[in-house]
Design an enzyme around this catalytic site. Sequence first.
Site, PDB file in Angstrom:
ATOM      1  N   LEU A   1     -39.852 -36.937 -18.092  1.00 41.73           N
ATOM      2  CA  LEU A   1     -39.052 -36.387 -16.989  1.00 41.73           C
ATOM      3  C   LEU A   1     -37.559 -36.592 -17.200  1.00 41.73           C
ATOM      4  CD1 LEU A   1     -41.216 -37.771 -14.037  1.00 41.73           C
ATOM      5  CD2 LEU A   1     -41.111 -35.389 -14.811  1.00 41.73           C
ATOM      6  N   GLY A   2     -37.235 -37.629 -17.921  1.00 41.89           N
ATOM      7  CA  GLY A   2     -35.815 -37.922 -18.133  1.00 41.89           C
ATOM      8  C   GLY A   2     -35.670 -39.125 -19.022  1.00 41.89           C
TER       9      GLY A   2
ATOM     10  N   PHE B   1     -31.968 -47.481 -21.209  1.00 47.74           N
ATOM     11  CA  PHE B   1     -32.910 -48.438 -21.800  1.00 47.74           C
ATOM     12  C   PHE B   1     -34.315 -47.892 -22.003  1.00 47.74           C
ATOM     13  CE2 PHE B   1     -29.752 -50.999 -19.496  1.00 47.74           C
ATOM     14  CZ  PHE B   1     -29.199 -51.656 -20.581  1.00 47.74           C
TER      15      PHE B   1
ATOM     16  N   ASP C   1     -23.940 -46.295  -8.220  1.00 44.83           N
ATOM     17  CA  ASP C   1     -24.110 -45.232  -9.221  1.00 44.83           C
ATOM     18  C   ASP C   1     -24.654 -43.959  -8.560  1.00 44.83           C
ATOM     19  OD1 ASP C   1     -23.932 -44.087 -11.705  1.00 44.83           O
ATOM     20  OD2 ASP C   1     -25.747 -45.021 -12.526  1.00 44.83           O
TER      21      ASP C   1
HETATM   22  P1  ATP Z   1     -29.220 -43.691 -16.603  1.00 41.91           P
HETATM   23  O1  ATP Z   1     -29.026 -44.956 -17.339  1.00 41.91           O
HETATM   24  O2  ATP Z   1     -28.871 -42.465 -17.396  1.00 41.91           O
HETATM   25  O3  ATP Z   1     -28.609 -43.665 -15.240  1.00 41.91           O
HETATM   26  P2  ATP Z   1     -31.849 -44.622 -16.072  1.00 41.91           P
HETATM   27  O4  ATP Z   1     -32.428 -45.179 -17.332  1.00 41.91           O
HETATM   28  O5  ATP Z   1     -31.353 -45.611 -15.124  1.00 41.91           O
HETATM   29  O6  ATP Z   1     -30.781 -43.522 -16.361  1.00 41.91           O
HETATM   30  P3  ATP Z   1     -33.083 -43.068 -14.040  1.00 41.91           P
HETATM   31  O7  ATP Z   1     -31.753 -42.606 -13.589  1.00 41.91           O
HETATM   32  O8  ATP Z   1     -33.872 -43.901 -13.110  1.00 41.91           O
HETATM   33  O9  ATP Z   1     -33.018 -43.788 -15.437  1.00 41.91           O
HETATM   34  O10 ATP Z   1     -33.949 -41.782 -14.471  1.00 41.91           O
HETATM   35  C1  ATP Z   1     -33.468 -40.887 -15.465  1.00 41.91           C
HETATM   36  C2  ATP Z   1     -33.882 -39.475 -15.090  1.00 41.91           C
HETATM   37  O11 ATP Z   1     -35.322 -39.393 -15.057  1.00 41.91           O
HETATM   38  C3  ATP Z   1     -33.423 -39.020 -13.704  1.00 41.91           C
HETATM   39  O12 ATP Z   1     -32.116 -38.493 -13.719  1.00 41.91           O
HETATM   40  C4  ATP Z   1     -34.487 -37.961 -13.387  1.00 41.91           C
HETATM   41  O13 ATP Z   1     -34.170 -36.742 -13.994  1.00 41.91           O
HETATM   42  C5  ATP Z   1     -35.747 -38.526 -14.032  1.00 41.91           C
HETATM   43  N1  ATP Z   1     -36.500 -39.317 -13.027  1.00 41.91           N
HETATM   44  C6  ATP Z   1     -36.331 -40.610 -12.720  1.00 41.91           C
HETATM   45  N2  ATP Z   1     -37.166 -41.026 -11.751  1.00 41.91           N
HETATM   46  C7  ATP Z   1     -37.892 -39.944 -11.418  1.00 41.91           C
HETATM   47  C8  ATP Z   1     -38.913 -39.700 -10.410  1.00 41.91           C
HETATM   48  N3  ATP Z   1     -39.309 -40.677  -9.612  1.00 41.91           N
HETATM   49  N4  ATP Z   1     -39.419 -38.455 -10.327  1.00 41.91           N
HETATM   50  C9  ATP Z   1     -38.972 -37.458 -11.126  1.00 41.91           C
HETATM   51  N5  ATP Z   1     -38.012 -37.617 -12.074  1.00 41.91           N
HETATM   52  C10 ATP Z   1     -37.474 -38.839 -12.222  1.00 41.91           C
HETATM   53 MG    MG Z   2     -29.836 -42.481 -13.710  1.00 44.90          MG
END
Ligand code: ATP
Ligand code: MG
Length: 347
Positions: free
Chosen positions: A16-17, A21, A130
């Site tokens: 999904l993304g 980390f 954030d």
């Molecule tokens: P970053 O360091 O880039 O901010 P991160 O590792 O903290 O990212 P998240 O921001 O929690 O990760 O998630 C990254 C991406 O995954 C989100 O922008 C979204 O597109 C997808 N994603 C995260 N959680 C969900 C969810 N619960 N349902 C659907 N998609 C999700």
């Molecule tokens: Mg994020």
Amino acid sequence: MIITGCGNYYQTLKQLGSGSFGSVYLVKDLNTQNEYACKIISKQLINMYNANQMIQSEIAIHYSCNHKHIVKLYSYWEDQSNIYILLEYCSKGHLIHPKTQFTEDEVFQIFNQILSGVDYLHKNNIVHRDLKFENILINEDGTLKLCDFGWAIKVQQLPVENVMCGTTEYMPPEVVSKQVLDFKVDTWSLGVILFELLHSSFPFNGKDQQELINNILNNQLIISRRHDISEHLINLIQALLIKNPEFRPGIEQIYLCKWMKQNMKTHNLFNHYENEQLKLKVKQKNITLKAVNDIQYLTPNNKTKISNDGQEGNNSHTTQSQSTNTSPGPKNYIDKFFSFIEQFKNF
Ligand code: ATP
Ligand code: MG
């Protein structure tokens, strides 16, 4: 790939993304067939960046939250290689710039949901730090939900010593210049989000990180006027993007601005802060209990009047049970009075 955790088996369906980390996957619980998002964080990367404390804090803060506009964190576990965070799945992904511009009403409906989530966080002493489009997810029925508590902090004592964190385009001057910070960090980001919803661009730009920081610190905000956008909305954006956090509105002041009050009324939404403000005004005017007691109500059979303190009127044929049922007490009365006014105003 099959993931096991807390006695359950999850099949990964798609990515999904991805983030700093690790990655987020859509997974299916093989027992219940329910779908979740699972954030898988690599322990190797955590150790490389010495981010153990940060991840622990992300999980603890997110797990403590329970609100309609915050992605639910159901459970978490770890194995030798990764940490797994099981989240409510938001099937429509994160907020993006629309193909055609949002109308002012659409901007309100989006912003109001984000604000409700941030209001909950601030009431629980959490600063998200954030807030940005990528961290605002949309579920199947179109409800917006905040996610990603990687930079969130639980504030016991304000203000907090600052490190530069978050995403530069959404950072207020006090963060880019590494001064102390408080809840107003999030209200600046709300200003950037509002600006983006209207213009599909950031209020401050730069060809590189240093130029962007200089512009956030020094450039005047320029809002090109869309003819279909009200003055009240422009005023709110300008207020949220005030460089000095002391003069920037907090959540309560946002709810009390004209744009929010008017739009909440239009959508028949209860504005808790406005209601509290109205109650305070009445209390300050010192309306006496005598006035309250003088008000009389008809009994259900419309024959006898009972005063608000539960005492029967002169021409009394009522039973004792009827009279005691009509005694709300002074505080309740004020509450009822205002909820009545709110209902009345909404028509
Ligand atoms: P970053 O360091 O880039 O901010 P991160 O590792 O903290 O990212 P998240 O921001 O929690 O990760 O998630 C990254 C991406 O995954 C989100 O922008 C979204 O597109 C997808 N994603 C995260 N959680 C969900 C969810 N619960 N349902 C659907 N998609 C999700
Ligand atoms: Mg994020």
